[in-house]
Write an enzyme that holds these catalytic residues in place. Sequence first.
Site, PDB file in Angstrom:
ATOM      1  N   ALA A   1       5.492  -7.396  25.421  1.00  0.00           N
ATOM      2  CA  ALA A   1       5.281  -5.956  25.613  1.00  0.00           C
ATOM      3  C   ALA A   1       6.437  -5.402  26.438  1.00  0.00           C
ATOM      4  O   ALA A   1       6.973  -6.089  27.327  1.00  0.00           O
ATOM      5  CB  ALA A   1       3.943  -5.694  26.296  1.00  0.00           C
TER       6      ALA A   1
ATOM      7  N   LYS B   1      38.376   7.693  51.589  1.00  0.00           N
ATOM      8  CA  LYS B   1      37.126   7.106  52.109  1.00  0.00           C
ATOM      9  C   LYS B   1      36.011   7.752  51.295  1.00  0.00           C
ATOM     10  O   LYS B   1      35.585   8.870  51.586  1.00  0.00           O
ATOM     11  CB  LYS B   1      36.951   7.427  53.593  1.00  0.00           C
ATOM     12  CG  LYS B   1      37.890   6.665  54.490  1.00  0.00           C
ATOM     13  CD  LYS B   1      37.661   7.082  55.935  1.00  0.00           C
ATOM     14  CE  LYS B   1      38.745   6.512  56.825  1.00  0.00           C
ATOM     15  NZ  LYS B   1      39.144   7.465  57.878  1.00  0.00           N
TER      16      LYS B   1
ATOM     17  N   ARG C   1      20.001  -8.151  14.722  1.00  0.00           N
ATOM     18  CA  ARG C   1      21.339  -8.692  15.011  1.00  0.00           C
ATOM     19  C   ARG C   1      21.280 -10.181  15.308  1.00  0.00           C
ATOM     20  O   ARG C   1      22.256 -10.892  15.105  1.00  0.00           O
ATOM     21  CB  ARG C   1      21.979  -7.934  16.179  1.00  0.00           C
ATOM     22  CG  ARG C   1      22.439  -6.532  15.794  1.00  0.00           C
ATOM     23  CD  ARG C   1      23.323  -5.907  16.863  1.00  0.00           C
ATOM     24  NE  ARG C   1      22.612  -5.662  18.098  1.00  0.00           N
ATOM     25  CZ  ARG C   1      21.950  -4.541  18.382  1.00  0.00           C
ATOM     26  NH1 ARG C   1      21.918  -3.553  17.504  1.00  0.00           N
ATOM     27  NH2 ARG C   1      21.326  -4.399  19.524  1.00  0.00           N
TER      28      ARG C   1
ATOM     29  N   CYS D   1      14.209  12.324  25.960  1.00  0.00           N
ATOM     30  CA  CYS D   1      14.807  12.912  27.158  1.00  0.00           C
ATOM     31  C   CYS D   1      15.496  14.241  26.851  1.00  0.00           C
ATOM     32  O   CYS D   1      15.774  15.024  27.765  1.00  0.00           O
ATOM     33  CB  CYS D   1      15.794  11.922  27.785  1.00  0.00           C
ATOM     34  SG  CYS D   1      15.076  10.278  27.954  1.00  0.00           S
TER      35      CYS D   1
HETATM   36  P1  FAD Z   1       8.097   5.735  23.763  1.00  0.00           P
HETATM   37  O1  FAD Z   1       9.534   6.062  23.690  1.00  0.00           O
HETATM   38  O2  FAD Z   1       7.157   6.794  24.187  1.00  0.00           O
HETATM   39  O3  FAD Z   1       7.687   5.189  22.346  1.00  0.00           O
HETATM   40  C1  FAD Z   1       6.390   4.722  22.092  1.00  0.00           C
HETATM   41  C2  FAD Z   1       6.031   5.046  20.652  1.00  0.00           C
HETATM   42  O4  FAD Z   1       4.945   4.226  20.289  1.00  0.00           O
HETATM   43  C3  FAD Z   1       5.558   6.480  20.464  1.00  0.00           C
HETATM   44  O5  FAD Z   1       6.393   7.162  19.569  1.00  0.00           O
HETATM   45  C4  FAD Z   1       4.143   6.347  19.941  1.00  0.00           C
HETATM   46  O6  FAD Z   1       3.858   7.269  18.907  1.00  0.00           O
HETATM   47  C5  FAD Z   1       4.140   4.941  19.384  1.00  0.00           C
HETATM   48  N1  FAD Z   1       2.807   4.333  19.399  1.00  0.00           N
HETATM   49  C6  FAD Z   1       1.936   4.265  20.412  1.00  0.00           C
HETATM   50  N2  FAD Z   1       0.827   3.610  20.054  1.00  0.00           N
HETATM   51  C7  FAD Z   1       1.002   3.247  18.768  1.00  0.00           C
HETATM   52  C8  FAD Z   1       0.195   2.563  17.835  1.00  0.00           C
HETATM   53  N3  FAD Z   1      -0.995   2.090  18.167  1.00  0.00           N
HETATM   54  N4  FAD Z   1       0.665   2.382  16.594  1.00  0.00           N
HETATM   55  C9  FAD Z   1       1.890   2.852  16.255  1.00  0.00           C
HETATM   56  N5  FAD Z   1       2.708   3.505  17.093  1.00  0.00           N
HETATM   57  C10 FAD Z   1       2.263   3.708  18.340  1.00  0.00           C
HETATM   58  N6  FAD Z   1      13.472   8.743  30.929  1.00  0.00           N
HETATM   59  C11 FAD Z   1      14.665   8.644  31.537  1.00  0.00           C
HETATM   60  O7  FAD Z   1      15.036   7.540  31.950  1.00  0.00           O
HETATM   61  N7  FAD Z   1      15.478   9.733  31.705  1.00  0.00           N
HETATM   62  C12 FAD Z   1      15.123  10.967  31.252  1.00  0.00           C
HETATM   63  O8  FAD Z   1      15.877  11.944  31.386  1.00  0.00           O
HETATM   64  C13 FAD Z   1      13.870  11.111  30.630  1.00  0.00           C
HETATM   65  N8  FAD Z   1      13.451  12.315  30.199  1.00  0.00           N
HETATM   66  C14 FAD Z   1      12.266  12.410  29.541  1.00  0.00           C
HETATM   67  C15 FAD Z   1      11.862  13.660  29.066  1.00  0.00           C
HETATM   68  C16 FAD Z   1      10.664  13.781  28.395  1.00  0.00           C
HETATM   69  C17 FAD Z   1      10.222  15.128  27.910  1.00  0.00           C
HETATM   70  C18 FAD Z   1       9.850  12.628  28.165  1.00  0.00           C
HETATM   71  C19 FAD Z   1       8.549  12.742  27.424  1.00  0.00           C
HETATM   72  C20 FAD Z   1      10.231  11.399  28.634  1.00  0.00           C
HETATM   73  C21 FAD Z   1      11.448  11.282  29.335  1.00  0.00           C
HETATM   74  N9  FAD Z   1      11.864  10.045  29.829  1.00  0.00           N
HETATM   75  C22 FAD Z   1      13.063   9.949  30.470  1.00  0.00           C
HETATM   76  C23 FAD Z   1      11.021   8.837  29.701  1.00  0.00           C
HETATM   77  C24 FAD Z   1      11.439   8.007  28.503  1.00  0.00           C
HETATM   78  O9  FAD Z   1      11.445   8.805  27.377  1.00  0.00           O
HETATM   79  C25 FAD Z   1      10.461   6.864  28.350  1.00  0.00           C
HETATM   80  O10 FAD Z   1      10.504   6.075  29.505  1.00  0.00           O
HETATM   81  C26 FAD Z   1      10.798   5.977  27.161  1.00  0.00           C
HETATM   82  O11 FAD Z   1      10.798   6.711  25.982  1.00  0.00           O
HETATM   83  C27 FAD Z   1       9.768   4.846  27.052  1.00  0.00           C
HETATM   84  O12 FAD Z   1      10.000   4.110  25.935  1.00  0.00           O
HETATM   85  P2  FAD Z   1       8.817   3.352  25.191  1.00  0.00           P
HETATM   86  O13 FAD Z   1       9.414   2.678  24.009  1.00  0.00           O
HETATM   87  O14 FAD Z   1       8.038   2.553  26.141  1.00  0.00           O
HETATM   88  O15 FAD Z   1       7.842   4.507  24.725  1.00  0.00           O
END
Ligand code: FAD
Length: 551
Positions: free
Chosen positions: A279, A433, A21, A42
């Site tokens: 990051a 309240k 965007r 989630c």
């Molecule tokens: P992710 O969403 O985990 O994405 C990271 C991605 O990077 C993954 O798909 C992985 O395959 C990919 N990856 C890693 N290393 C590499 C590599 N070297 N090369 C290529 N790809 C790579 N949070 C809430 O706030 N509320 C909730 O209700 C909630 N419920 C959840 C329920 C579950 C079952 C889970 C597992 C998590 C939940 N969370 C919740 C947490 C939330 O999902 C995470 O905080 C969020 O997804 C983090 O985002 P992220 O982008 O850091 O990582």
Amino acid sequence: MKLVIVGGVAGGASAATRARRLSEEAHIVLVERGPDVSFANCGLPYYLGGEIADRAKLLVVTPARLRARFNLDVRVSSSVESIDRRAKTVRIRDLASGRQYDESYDKLILAPGAAPLRPPIPGIDLPGIFALRSLQDMDRIKAALDLGVRQAVVIGAGFIGLELVENLVRLGISTTLVELQDQVLPPLDKEMTTPLAETLATHGVTLLLGDSAESFEPGAEGLVVRLKSGKRLPASLVILGVGVRPENQLAVDAGLAVGERGGIRVNDYLETSDPSIYAVGDAIEVRDAVSGTPTQVPLAGPANRQGRIAADNIFGRRVRYRGTQGTAIVGLFGRVAAMTGASEKALRRAGRPFRMVYVHPAQHAGYYPGAEAMTLKLLFDPTEGKILGAQAVGGEGVDKRIDVLAVAIQAGMTVLDLEEMELAYAPQFGSAKDPINMAGFVASGMLRGDHPQIDVATLMAISPAERPLLLDVRTAEEFAAGHLPAAINIPVDELRSRLGELPSGREIVAYCQVGQRGYLATRILRQAGLPTTNLSGGYKTYKLWNPGVAT
Ligand code: FAD
């Protein structure tokens, strides 16, 4: 500008779409190890329990949509294996063909998330033991469930553990929840979790606190979980929910700075120790918005916002990440627990002075059908009243109050501001309240010295011989049904005429059911010259600490 993003779910996908965007010219490569991008982590527990029936609904955006709408170069089933910071390239492995190739970048965003912990317990790799992160994990658990599971064990009573328990019970599975600590939901303060433990019991969940898995063995049901206490739990399904560890290997191998607990270190602009590499998400160490200290908070909201901010900074907007305050919520069989900011235990650990109050208001006008009490705990600075944290447990309306308090913390508000807060009201939604105002009145009264209060834990820590006189100002019937040890009873309506029954030189702690009549009693007695303090949150809060006592 060529931007490469590692990880295509919460943080990575947000960064990629925001980047597009901001720039139609940029070449944006989104590399994701799994077959899916931007799926709803989630939602996974709710598909397992059947609440979300259609698996496709969990795929928020497909790679094809990201390509078509955002012109992103999406590479799924591709793993970034290493970073060459000097050459500014990443080595990518195509997981289908095994082919490896280098991709150059001008800027790189790491959004690899966090992996579920799998402690090195004997037998941990036996079939039937799962952790839940991806759709593929979910599919494997679903396949096991479809074979027919009678007994399951969930290890870890954090947010995901509780959600899994609820969904297993929904499927009619006899479920045991094992937690190392002496409470469920360890980020909350212990007494606030008492209603959740009670809810688990009501729904037939066996809750084993202060215990842990020592080994897994094959058994008649499929598995036997052997606990530290010696208990042996037969199960055909075990799900681990014992926390996550940041996926930092790429960063570590590339020589980027990581924090003590492994989170990738970033500055306020989400730049790592290499200014060409940003990051975001579960993989990073963030600044705690209340304490200012480094921490790790694996939540979806922060990951999404960070992705957006990293893209902003890369494309020339200087945007600061404000830190993470850990606003979180969980539902459990219709009960709701939520928190924002610092907990009491975090404040104690940090040695930071604080005051706290408990209130138990209903989510809406008491006369309107469906009113139910929530417990709201508010932590604030003892001098200026700045709000430091809040926790709430109850049903409907908990989410709204925690969200209001989350905003109040972010805005640097004090408890005095809560008194003045104007919130939406009609009988079915709130009260004239509101619970937020009520917490503000109580906390501000305490701050001003109008209304001194003591909390249950502090009171009960005083030896019985030295404790102030405990004055129960509820009715005789309420008193008879259960009261604090050694308390005497003078109902508040009789207090003015029975002042003579109270000793003049002794400190008094007045209490009622939730704190309101105790407040009135405190005002009456203090004006009569008797040194009186109200018990914050009254007998109801006492019962959070002592769940076994009579109602
Ligand atoms: P992710 O969403 O985990 O994405 C990271 C991605 O990077 C993954 O798909 C992985 O395959 C990919 N990856 C890693 N290393 C590499 C590599 N070297 N090369 C290529 N790809 C790579 N949070 C809430 O706030 N509320 C909730 O209700 C909630 N419920 C959840 C329920 C579950 C079952 C889970 C597992 C998590 C939940 N969370 C919740 C947490 C939330 O999902 C995470 O905080 C969020 O997804 C983090 O985002 P992220 O982008 O850091 O990582």
